[in-house]
Design a protein around this motif. Structure first.
Motif, PDB file in Angstrom:
ATOM      1  N   MET A   6       0.843  -1.191   0.000  1.00  0.00           N
ATOM      2  CA  MET A   6       0.000   0.000   0.000  1.00  0.00           C
ATOM      3  C   MET A   6       0.882   1.246   0.000  1.00  0.00           C
TER       4      MET A   6
ATOM      5  N   GLU B 244     -19.047   6.187   5.755  1.00  0.00           N
ATOM      6  CA  GLU B 244     -17.709   6.677   5.445  1.00  0.00           C
ATOM      7  C   GLU B 244     -16.685   6.136   6.437  1.00  0.00           C
TER       8      GLU B 244
ATOM      9  N   GLY C   9     -15.800   2.748   5.465  1.00  0.00           N
ATOM     10  CA  GLY C   9     -14.921   2.777   4.303  1.00  0.00           C
ATOM     11  C   GLY C   9     -13.491   3.095   4.681  1.00  0.00           C
ATOM     12  N   ARG C  10     -13.299   4.049   5.577  1.00  0.00           N
ATOM     13  CA  ARG C  10     -11.944   4.371   6.033  1.00  0.00           C
ATOM     14  C   ARG C  10     -11.321   3.196   6.773  1.00  0.00           C
TER      15      ARG C  10
ATOM     16  N   LEU D  76     -11.812   0.043   6.208  1.00  0.00           N
ATOM     17  CA  LEU D  76     -11.399  -0.955   5.231  1.00  0.00           C
ATOM     18  C   LEU D  76     -10.175  -0.516   4.435  1.00  0.00           C
ATOM     19  N   VAL D  77     -10.107   0.777   4.130  1.00  0.00           N
ATOM     20  CA  VAL D  77      -9.037   1.277   3.260  1.00  0.00           C
ATOM     21  C   VAL D  77      -7.746   1.524   4.031  1.00  0.00           C
ATOM     22  N   TYR D  78      -7.833   1.976   5.281  1.00  0.00           N
ATOM     23  CA  TYR D  78      -6.639   2.408   6.007  1.00  0.00           C
ATOM     24  C   TYR D  78      -6.339   1.615   7.279  1.00  0.00           C
TER      25      TYR D  78
ATOM     26  N   PRO E 234      -5.614  -2.532   6.440  1.00  0.00           N
ATOM     27  CA  PRO E 234      -4.311  -2.834   5.826  1.00  0.00           C
ATOM     28  C   PRO E 234      -3.127  -2.605   6.769  1.00  0.00           C
TER      29      PRO E 234
END
Length: 262
Positions: free
Chosen positions: A1, A111, A114-115, A117-119, A122
């Motif tokens: 990432m 939101e 979503g954050r 999952l994205v940040y 990982p």
């Protein structure tokens, strides 16, 4: 990432760096107010403070700022310190209790997920991967979670914070000899103050990964920023103070790097 910096070492020691990042995605930065965009609650310069202290350690760092999502918070949003002021998984206020968003621009539950999952996910996938890797090499792993905070934050705690704040969730997240070695090194540091499991007992990272019975040991170090930098904007690194502190941090990391189970 692209927002993760992972450096692999071969020793049992892994450093977590969850709060040193200052990157803000444009769409999130646009919703922050002036206080939010000031990023005052960054763990300023911590990655530089620990850089190259001892050889062959693994580091896992996110460059995303904690105002986007705090990777040291429980992903379910459960408070680590019930009944005490703290900040959330996706903070809505700064450490002084003031809003960091423009009115009406706070993130929705969708939101926030979503954050996560994205940040958030990982970062912890990378951290888990490195802990598993060094545990396979040595039969155990030690996670040392690196933090700093202003020494005076009335919204979060009374008075002045000690220089070294060691957290093991009341002795549950690591072998007691690891806790002892770290606190003894802090106590021997002349002109510095130290506390074990005071206001900061270890965040979600320390509590989640610290399973000493399984050979996974975790300990958090929260440093008072007054020990190495200017505690107000422009948050300047003080090389003289930092070098003095780094000498003690080097002793701590060297001790952990060389530690072996009985």
């Amino acid at each position: 990432m692209s927002f993760l910096d992972v450096h692999q070492g071969e020793s049992p020691l892994v450093l977590g760096l969850p709060h040193t990042g200052t990157d803000l995605p444009e769409e999130i930065a646009a919703n922050l107010n002036e206080r939010g965009r000031a990023l005052a609650d960054t763990d300023w310069h911590v990655h530089d403070l620990y850089a190259d202290l001892v050889p062959d350690v693994t580091t896992v760092r996110t460059r995303i700022h904690r105002y986007v999502i705090d990777v040291n918070r429980d992903p379910t949003g459960t408070s680590l310190y019930p009944g005490q002021n703290t900040t959330a998984l996706c903070p809505l206020t700064d450490f002084d209790g003031f809003s960091i968003y423009q009115e009406g621009c706070e993130p929705s539950e969708t939101e926030i997920e979503g954050r996560r999952l994205v940040y958030h996910a990982p970062y912890h996938e990378a951290l888990q991967t490195e802990l598993d890797r060094v545990k396979t090499l040595h039969g155990f792993a030690i996670l040392y979670d690196c933090h700093s905070i202003r020494s005076r934050v009335p919204f979060l705690f009374e008075g002045t914070l000690p220089d070294f704040n060691v957290g093991t969730n009341d002795g549950t997240t690591c072998d007691n000899r690891i806790e002892q070695h770290v606190t003894e090194a802090c106590d021997r540091a002349e002109s510095y103050t130290c506390i074990l499991n005071g206001r900061f007992k270890g965040g979600w990272t320390t509590r989640h990964y610290g399973r000493p019975a399984e050979g996974l040991h975790a300990i958090q170090m929260e440093l008072a920023q007054s020990s190495y930098m200017l505690e107000r904007a422009p948050w300047t690194y003080d090389p003289a103070k930092a070098d003095q502190l780094r000498a003690h941090l080097k002793i701590i990391l060297a001790t952990l790097r060389n530690w072996r189970p009985a």
